[in-house]
Design an enzyme around this catalytic site. Structure first.
Site, PDB file in Angstrom:
ATOM      1  N   ASN A 102       0.811  -1.227   0.000  1.00  0.00           N
ATOM      2  CA  ASN A 102       0.000   0.000   0.000  1.00  0.00           C
ATOM      3  C   ASN A 102       0.841   1.273   0.000  1.00  0.00           C
ATOM      4  O   ASN A 102       0.343   2.345  -0.368  1.00  0.00           O
ATOM      5  CB  ASN A 102      -0.916  -0.061   1.247  1.00  0.00           C
ATOM      6  CG  ASN A 102      -1.455   1.276   1.646  1.00  0.00           C
ATOM      7  OD1 ASN A 102      -2.404   1.773   1.048  1.00  0.00           O
ATOM      8  ND2 ASN A 102      -0.846   1.905   2.647  1.00  0.00           N
ATOM      9  N   TYR A 168       2.514   9.368 -11.572  1.00  0.00           N
ATOM     10  CA  TYR A 168       1.622   8.628 -10.665  1.00  0.00           C
ATOM     11  C   TYR A 168       0.705   7.708 -11.474  1.00  0.00           C
ATOM     12  O   TYR A 168       0.561   6.526 -11.157  1.00  0.00           O
ATOM     13  CB  TYR A 168       0.815   9.630  -9.838  1.00  0.00           C
ATOM     14  CG  TYR A 168      -0.043   9.011  -8.759  1.00  0.00           C
ATOM     15  CD1 TYR A 168       0.481   8.743  -7.494  1.00  0.00           C
ATOM     16  CD2 TYR A 168      -1.384   8.705  -8.994  1.00  0.00           C
ATOM     17  CE1 TYR A 168      -0.307   8.186  -6.492  1.00  0.00           C
ATOM     18  CE2 TYR A 168      -2.174   8.149  -7.999  1.00  0.00           C
ATOM     19  CZ  TYR A 168      -1.643   7.890  -6.753  1.00  0.00           C
ATOM     20  OH  TYR A 168      -2.427   7.335  -5.754  1.00  0.00           O
TER      21      TYR A 168
HETATM   22  N1  LIG Z   1      -5.718   9.041  -0.556  1.00  0.00           N
HETATM   23  C1  LIG Z   1      -6.221   8.854  -1.764  1.00  0.00           C
HETATM   24  O1  LIG Z   1      -7.098   9.576  -2.204  1.00  0.00           O
HETATM   25  C2  LIG Z   1      -5.729   7.715  -2.622  1.00  0.00           C
HETATM   26  C3  LIG Z   1      -6.411   7.451  -3.806  1.00  0.00           C
HETATM   27  C4  LIG Z   1      -5.996   6.402  -4.606  1.00  0.00           C
HETATM   28  C5  LIG Z   1      -4.913   5.636  -4.222  1.00  0.00           C
HETATM   29  N2  LIG Z   1      -4.268   5.913  -3.070  1.00  0.00           N
HETATM   30  C6  LIG Z   1      -3.117   5.069  -2.726  1.00  0.00           C
HETATM   31  O2  LIG Z   1      -3.304   4.490  -1.458  1.00  0.00           O
HETATM   32  C7  LIG Z   1      -2.037   4.285  -0.825  1.00  0.00           C
HETATM   33  C8  LIG Z   1      -2.040   4.918   0.554  1.00  0.00           C
HETATM   34  O3  LIG Z   1      -2.288   6.297   0.410  1.00  0.00           O
HETATM   35  P1  LIG Z   1      -2.705   7.226   1.657  1.00  0.00           P
HETATM   36  O4  LIG Z   1      -3.636   8.203   1.105  1.00  0.00           O
HETATM   37  O5  LIG Z   1      -3.113   6.401   2.814  1.00  0.00           O
HETATM   38  O6  LIG Z   1      -1.312   7.958   1.926  1.00  0.00           O
HETATM   39  P2  LIG Z   1      -0.585   8.410   3.273  1.00  0.00           P
HETATM   40  O7  LIG Z   1       0.371   9.461   2.861  1.00  0.00           O
HETATM   41  O8  LIG Z   1      -1.555   8.692   4.348  1.00  0.00           O
HETATM   42  O9  LIG Z   1       0.234   7.086   3.668  1.00  0.00           O
HETATM   43  C9  LIG Z   1       1.252   6.569   2.854  1.00  0.00           C
HETATM   44  C10 LIG Z   1       2.259   5.850   3.736  1.00  0.00           C
HETATM   45  O10 LIG Z   1       3.293   5.327   2.883  1.00  0.00           O
HETATM   46  C11 LIG Z   1       4.521   5.506   3.571  1.00  0.00           C
HETATM   47  N3  LIG Z   1       5.659   5.513   2.634  1.00  0.00           N
HETATM   48  C12 LIG Z   1       5.979   6.455   1.708  1.00  0.00           C
HETATM   49  N4  LIG Z   1       7.124   6.127   1.102  1.00  0.00           N
HETATM   50  C13 LIG Z   1       7.528   4.935   1.630  1.00  0.00           C
HETATM   51  C14 LIG Z   1       8.648   4.089   1.411  1.00  0.00           C
HETATM   52  N5  LIG Z   1       9.593   4.386   0.509  1.00  0.00           N
HETATM   53  N6  LIG Z   1       8.740   2.948   2.134  1.00  0.00           N
HETATM   54  C15 LIG Z   1       7.806   2.630   3.074  1.00  0.00           C
HETATM   55  N7  LIG Z   1       6.743   3.406   3.324  1.00  0.00           N
HETATM   56  C16 LIG Z   1       6.597   4.552   2.613  1.00  0.00           C
HETATM   57  C17 LIG Z   1       4.379   6.856   4.279  1.00  0.00           C
HETATM   58  O11 LIG Z   1       5.336   6.993   5.321  1.00  0.00           O
HETATM   59  C18 LIG Z   1       2.942   6.777   4.759  1.00  0.00           C
HETATM   60  O12 LIG Z   1       2.853   6.225   6.062  1.00  0.00           O
HETATM   61  C19 LIG Z   1      -0.987   4.882  -1.780  1.00  0.00           C
HETATM   62  O13 LIG Z   1      -0.456   3.852  -2.564  1.00  0.00           O
HETATM   63  C20 LIG Z   1      -1.811   5.832  -2.634  1.00  0.00           C
HETATM   64  O14 LIG Z   1      -1.227   6.054  -3.902  1.00  0.00           O
HETATM   65  C21 LIG Z   1      -4.641   6.941  -2.249  1.00  0.00           C
END
Ligand SMILES: NC(=O)c1ccc[n+]([C@@H]2O[C@H](COP(=O)([O-])OP(=O)(O)OC[C@H]3O[C@@H](n4cnc5c(N)ncnc54)[C@H](O)[C@@H]3O)[C@@H](O)[C@H]2O)c1
Length: 261
Positions: A102, A168
């Protein structure tokens, strides 16, 4: 007395992940933290792998509920770090049943002719190569555990384009087709691979974006609101459990209707 028994049975029936070990990358925040919490409540031993040391406080907050959770500081772009995450999980819990890949980052948006290669590479490293490395090292352990379920976090932007969001979108689209091909590779070995493609979810990742961008996002959600991390976690829970045994190579768009338009 009868009521208590009925409640116990209902609780047992809900514990679809009892006895399973789950690794959630990016579990220190947002969707990953919600997934870790729900799967731990569902009976799984959960290991959070995250670059941020916030993972430690997330673990402490769950442990108060009696959940079995662990945090291993991990950089998903570093193969040694990923290998250590899976090795330490196996050493502590003896098996790996579920990976939720994730961890992800948004991108600094901009037109293609102004693309900065360092930025492009970082988004690809975390959002694509990071997923691939986690899948690689988790599969090796799942083959020892007799099978497993891998859930890769994609996005609506894997399926539709968005102006100025090229790295992205490219990374997330690649995650989807990587997942399909991996599903076919291991279909006979009891390892299932599926994707969840969330719409806009209210998490710190969105909070980093300018207010005008967030307002535009809201306007594009047919259900008229942003999603909550727990709603995505419910879909992940289904894919993690044996209830989704017919699904491999599938993508679930948990997007409030975004891609239906
Ligand atoms: N929030 C949205 O609207 C949304 C929509 C579609 C997809 N997503 C996807 O869902 C996933 C989670 O997103 P979120 O919104 O919870 O983001 P968030 O920023 O709240 O959490 C992301 C987490 O990933 C960790 N991270 C970043 N780089 C890292 C690395 N190199 N190694 C280990 N950990 C790492 C961060 O420390 C953070 O804890 C992502 O893949 C994002 O692309 C999010």
């Amino acid at each position: 007395m009868t009521t208590v028994r009925a409640k116990d049975l209902a609780k047992e029936a809900e514990m679809t992940l009892a006895g399973k070990t789950v690794v959630v990358t990016g579990g220190a925040s947002g969707i990953g933290a919600a997934v870790a919490r729900l799967l731990a409540r569902d009976g799984a031993a959960v290991v959070i792998g995250d670059l941020s040391s916030d993972g430690a406080s997330v673990v402490e907050s769950f442990a108060q509920d009696g959940a079995v959770v662990d945090f291993i500081r991990t950089d998903v772009t570093d193969e040694q770090s990923v290998a250590r995450l899976m090795d330490d999980t196996m050493e502590k819990f003896g098996r790996l049943d579920v990976l939720v890949a994730n961890a992800g980052v948004p991108e600094q948006k901009g037109p293609v002719h102004e693309l900065d290669l360092t930025t492009w590479q970082r988004v690809l490293d975390i959002n694509l190569t990071g997923v691939v490395l986690c899948n690689k090292h988790a599969v090796a352990k799942m083959l020892q555990s007799g099978g497993g379920s891998i859930i890769n976090m994609a996005s609506i932007l894997a399926h539709v384009g968005q102006a100025n969001s090229t790295a992205y979108s490219a990374a997330k689209a690649a995650v989807v087709n990587f997942t399909r091909s991996a599903a076919l590779t291991y279909a006979q070995q009891n390892i299932r691979f599926n994707c969840v493609s969330p719409g806009y979810v209210s998490t710190p990742l969105l909070a980093e974006l300018p207010a005008t961008t967030r307002a535009q996002m809201l306007g594009k959600m047919p259900i008229g609101r942003l999603l909550q991390p727990d709603e995505i976690a419910e879909v992940v829970r289904f894919l993690a459990s044996d209830r989704s045994s017919s699904l491999t190579g599938s993508v679930i768009n948990a997007d409030g209707g975004y891609t239906a338009a």
